[in-house]
Design a protein around this motif. Structure first.
Motif, PDB file in Angstrom:
ATOM      1  N   UNK A 304       2.494  -6.719 -12.220  1.00  0.00           N
ATOM      2  CA  UNK A 304       2.788  -5.534 -10.837  1.00  0.00           C
ATOM      3  C   UNK A 304       3.480  -4.877 -10.863  1.00  0.00           C
ATOM      4  N   UNK A 305       4.584  -5.129 -11.013  1.00  0.00           N
ATOM      5  CA  UNK A 305       6.084  -4.125 -10.917  1.00  0.00           C
ATOM      6  C   UNK A 305       6.265  -3.427 -12.374  1.00  0.00           C
ATOM      7  N   UNK A 306       5.701  -3.669 -13.296  1.00  0.00           N
ATOM      8  CA  UNK A 306       6.235  -2.759 -14.457  1.00  0.00           C
ATOM      9  C   UNK A 306       4.379  -1.770 -14.838  1.00  0.00           C
ATOM     10  N   UNK A 307       3.798  -2.786 -14.145  1.00  0.00           N
ATOM     11  CA  UNK A 307       2.824  -1.247 -14.501  1.00  0.00           C
ATOM     12  C   UNK A 307       2.508  -0.677 -13.093  1.00  0.00           C
ATOM     13  N   UNK A 308       3.019  -0.569 -11.946  1.00  0.00           N
ATOM     14  CA  UNK A 308       3.164   0.515 -10.656  1.00  0.00           C
ATOM     15  C   UNK A 308       4.477   1.290 -11.532  1.00  0.00           C
ATOM     16  N   UNK A 364     -10.233  -3.427 -11.383  1.00  0.00           N
ATOM     17  CA  UNK A 364     -10.098  -3.401  -9.228  1.00  0.00           C
ATOM     18  C   UNK A 364      -8.844  -2.795 -10.145  1.00  0.00           C
ATOM     19  N   UNK A 365      -8.136  -1.483 -10.055  1.00  0.00           N
ATOM     20  CA  UNK A 365      -7.231  -0.820 -10.433  1.00  0.00           C
ATOM     21  C   UNK A 365      -6.410  -0.882  -8.773  1.00  0.00           C
ATOM     22  N   UNK A 366      -4.865  -0.907  -8.964  1.00  0.00           N
ATOM     23  CA  UNK A 366      -4.566  -2.012  -7.864  1.00  0.00           C
ATOM     24  C   UNK A 366      -3.004  -0.772  -7.349  1.00  0.00           C
TER      25      UNK A 366
END
Length: 406
Positions: A304-308, A364-366
């Motif tokens: 989650x964090x690196x993708x964000x 489901x893109x977050x």
């Protein structure tokens, strides 16, 4: 006048296809090469999936004399080099040996070879350890074996910057072209799918623990929970444009138009990530504006964090939903230095066929990824330039702009 670095040959060794056409067909069809590890029994480990290359018989591609002295990933690199040279229509013996160089990237070296020899050392004693252990494990071994096999004696080297390595190697290849070396073999092939290597992967604490290959590696998805390691990569033939035409190159895929790299600051400093700056520098190096880029190949860690952070960097430079973004590595896993080399080859295939390959499995893109135009199915598009992004362990960050042939 600055020399132009063009790509004339591609060689791919990927978990979902050997050779560019098999790989490209599988990628456009959303066919995954991720599955339960077969190289060793993974039952006792918390992570059991990997992108393995299972249909590669090295004896069909590698001379018998090289078999005892090469690791599995080096055999893949040698085969991919043969395919890239053939694709380029280049015969090394017809070229100046000092006018050919080799620049590859590697993060793990010959882990499987090293594992086997250390096992001999511990169980049977030092006399049973192969003399080839002295170099078969080393990060530079692919560069060395390729250069020796093909008589390439120009300025050569290796880049060790994990996932960013394939882009860093391409950037270095372009430097060699601009400094007067007309022919460079570059790219990266990597992998450490042995018990010893697996422990190294696990130490990151970032691997997916899922057992469903279609749901284990989901970058930019609400279900993202880690990444899946893989093996393989791509070898790329880069030439000075006029020299390529003079020798009658079979084809020109396009140009390495822009490159930049940087290092993320330590988290405790509070300083901004390097990626937005690196993207802008690569675009400026290519003489392009954000609107000129037809597709971004994302690094896509799957956490989650690196993708964000990556989604925010892309949105900061291009605007929300302003450029198609894809991560076909969801079908092969993260291949360390081979990953960004494979993405670069994939970008040139996308430019060739005017189609953006899909980010398979993501549904489901977050969060911040909701602002991305994430490509989930193959998409026809008018593509003139593409941007490839990569971030490696330790903060390594790189961006490469590739442009279609004129």
């Amino acid at each position: 006048m600055t020399a132009t670095a063009v790509v004339t040959g591609l060689g791919v060794a990927a978990p979902n296809g050997l050779g560019i056409e098999d790989y490209w067909r599988a990628t456009l069809n959303g066919e995954s090469g991720i599955g339960r590890i077969t190289r060793f029994d993974p039952a006792g480990y918390p992570c059991r999936l990997a992108g393995e290359i299972g249909d590669f018989d090295p004896t069909e591609h590698i001379p018998g004399r090289l078999m005892p002295q090469t690791d599995h990933m080096t055999r893949l690199a040698l085969a991919a080099t043969d395919w890239a040279l053939s694709d380029a229509g280049a015969v090394p013996t017809d070229l100046d040996e000092f006018g050919m160089s080799v620049v590859t990237a590697n993060a793990y070296g010959g882990f499987e070879f090293g594992h086997r020899e250390l096992e001999k050392l511990w169980s049977r004693g030092s006399r049973h350890v192969s003399a080839y252990q002295s170099f078969a494990w080393f990060y530079a071994v692919n560069t060395g074996q390729i250069s020796i096999r093909h008589g390439m004696r120009g300025p050569s080297g290796v880049l060790v910057s994990e996932q960013a390595g394939g882009l860093d190697a391409a950037g270095q290849a372009r430097r060699h072209i601009r400094k007067g070396t007309p022919f460079v073999v570059t790219g990266g092939v990597d992998g450490a799918l042995s018990p010893w290597g697996w422990v190294a992967y696990l130490s990151s604490g970032q691997l997916s623990t899922g057992d469903d290959p279609a749901r284990a590696y989901l970058p930019f998805d609400t279900a993202a929970g880690g990444w899946v390691p893989g093996e393989g990569g791509a070898i790329i033939v880069v030439e000075e444009a006029e020299a390529a035409r003079a020798r009658g190159a079979a084809k020109i895929y396009g140009e390495i138009a822009g490159y930049s790299s940087g290092i993320d600051p330590a988290p405790y400093t509070g300083r901004p990530q390097a990626l937005p700056r690196v993207i802008r520098q690569a675009l400026a190096d290519a003489g392009l504006e954000p609107a000129d880029i037809g597709v971004v190949f994302a690094d896509a860690v799957g956490l989650p964090e690196p993708d964000r952070a990556e989604a925010e960097a892309i949105t900061e430079v291009f605007g929300a939903g302003a450029v198609p973004v894809t991560a076909p590595k969801t079908m092969v896993g993260r291949l360390a230095s081979g990953g960004s080399a494979l993405d670069t080859a994939t970008a040139f295939l996308a430019l060739r066929d005017q189609v953006v390959p899909p980010t398979a499995h993501v549904t489901d893109p977050a969060g911040a990824a909701a602002d991305l135009d994430l490509v989930l199915a193959p998409r026809q598009a008018a593509l003139h330039s593409a941007l490839v992004l990569a971030r490696g362990t330790g903060g390594f960050t790189a961006a490469l702009v590739v442009r279609a042939a004129a």
